[in-house]
Design an enzyme around this catalytic site. Structure first.
Site, short mmCIF file in Angstrom:
data_model
loop_
_atom_site.label_atom_id
_atom_site.label_comp_id
_atom_site.label_asym_id
_atom_site.label_seq_id
_atom_site.Cartn_x
_atom_site.Cartn_y
_atom_site.Cartn_z
N LYS A 1 20.10 7.46 12.54
CA LYS A 1 20.66 6.40 11.85
C LYS A 1 21.48 7.06 10.77
O LYS A 1 22.24 6.27 10.11
CB LYS A 1 19.50 5.58 11.46
N GLN B 1 10.36 3.77 9.29
CA GLN B 1 10.50 4.07 10.86
C GLN B 1 9.03 3.72 11.49
O GLN B 1 7.83 4.33 11.08
CB GLN B 1 10.93 5.57 11.01
N ASP C 1 15.78 -4.60 9.26
CA ASP C 1 15.11 -4.28 10.45
C ASP C 1 14.55 -5.56 10.98
O ASP C 1 14.16 -5.83 11.98
CB ASP C 1 14.00 -3.41 10.22
N1 GUN Z 1 11.17 2.54 16.14
C1 GUN Z 1 11.56 2.18 17.17
N2 GUN Z 1 12.43 1.24 17.16
C2 GUN Z 1 12.50 0.91 15.71
C3 GUN Z 1 13.05 -0.15 15.03
O1 GUN Z 1 13.93 -0.66 15.53
N3 GUN Z 1 12.76 -0.51 13.54
C4 GUN Z 1 11.95 0.72 13.21
N4 GUN Z 1 11.70 0.49 12.04
N5 GUN Z 1 11.22 1.61 13.89
C5 GUN Z 1 11.62 1.61 15.15
#
Ligand code: GUN
Length: 293
Positions: A53, A97, A120
């Protein structure tokens, strides 16, 4: 006839080029979209996602601000980081995350993210807005699936869509998004309690597999000509692979591609789209903060 392969890397790159245009326009006004990333613990998959990211931000004109805490962190420590990002005008999007290490209160922590920075799309307020078909940030993986379908030219309006899986991150939002007026699909939600799964999946003009089970969807479960989106990212041990594992989807790709009209591979299908949609949402948030959207 074999299915057309939906190239997620190519679609993601097309969208990233659009993001770069938008971040360049913002840069000319002195604005850099900023993503605040909170990583708690050292789960290898999470570390790898977060690294991806941040790299994507740097490559597409966004800034990222990373905060790390050990797996032993308390709710209060994580909440303090969320609050600091909520207040920071350089941060337009916040990502905690997931999954968080055991013992942390995920609902409370996610719920503390300012809805205006919830790129998100995971806060209860955003999920409420999504359910009410109001403008909101759509969660990134489901939004990525929708973009793949849309940009493949597959008609969603009135289509029979079947979603297999009901996770909070993917399945539930997809069920919701597909029924939005602007998309207008008819949705069947399948899950572990579904009897005779194949009877449902065989009806699907659009089939989205997000159950997290390797090879769950076999060719006999797919309607000829269907568009099949495979969200599965299952790590399967393989001593010949560089990392000791390979990523496998929920769909029996080799067999299903002979039946479907469109199919996403794993890897290289939905995967590249998740980070891309995060860039889109963060850029949109910065545009909104500047009164440009
Ligand atoms: N862990 C796996 N996919 C995601 C996501 O799309 N957002 C977040 N915050 N954590 C994740």
């Amino acid at each position: 006839m074999a299915a057309q392969i939906i190239d997620g890397k190519k679609v993601a790159e097309d969208i990233r080029a659009e993001v770069r245009d938008r971040t360049a326009r913002l840069a000319s006004k002195g604005i850099v979209p900023g993503l605040g990333v909170i990583l708690v613990g050292e789960d290898p998959a999470s570390v790898s996602y977060v690294t991806g990211k941040e790299k994507a931000c740097a490559e597409n004109g966004l800034a990222s601000f990373e905060r790390r805490l050990p797996a032993t962190a308390t709710d209060a420590q994580v909440l303090a980081l969320v609050e600091a990002f909520n207040k920071d005008p350089k941060v337009h999007g916040i990502l905690v995350q997931l999954p968080l290490p055991r013992g942390l209160d995920e609902r409370k922590i996610i719920g503390a993210i300012s809805p205006d920075k919830d790129v998100d799309g995971l806060t209860p307020i955003n999920i409420g807005r999504m359910s009410l078909d109001e403008p909101c940030f759509l969660p990134c993986t489901p939004a990525g699936c929708i973009e793949l379908i849309r940009r493949s030219g597959v008609v969603m309006d009135g289509a029979r869509a079947v979603v297999v899986g009901r996770s909070n991150l993917v399945g539930r939002p997809l069920i919701n998004i597909l029924t939005r007026k602007s998309i207008n699909a008819t949705v069947t939600a399948c899950h572990t309690g579904t009897r005779n799964l194949a009877a449902h999946t065989r009806e699907a003009e659009i089939l989205i597999a997000c159950a997290g089970k390797v090879g769950l969807i076999t060719a006999d479960m797919v309607r000829p000509g269907a568009c099949v989106i495979d969200v599965g990212v299952n790590r399967v041990e393989d001593s010949t692979a560089k990392n000791g594992f390979r990523l496998k989807g929920d769909v029996d790709y080799a067999a299903v591609k002979e039946v479907a009209s469109f199919i996403t591979p794993v890897p290289g299908g939905v995967g590249p789209m998740t980070i891309t949609m995060l860039l889109v949402n963060t850029t949109l948030s910065a545009e909104r903060a500047a009164g440009l959207a």
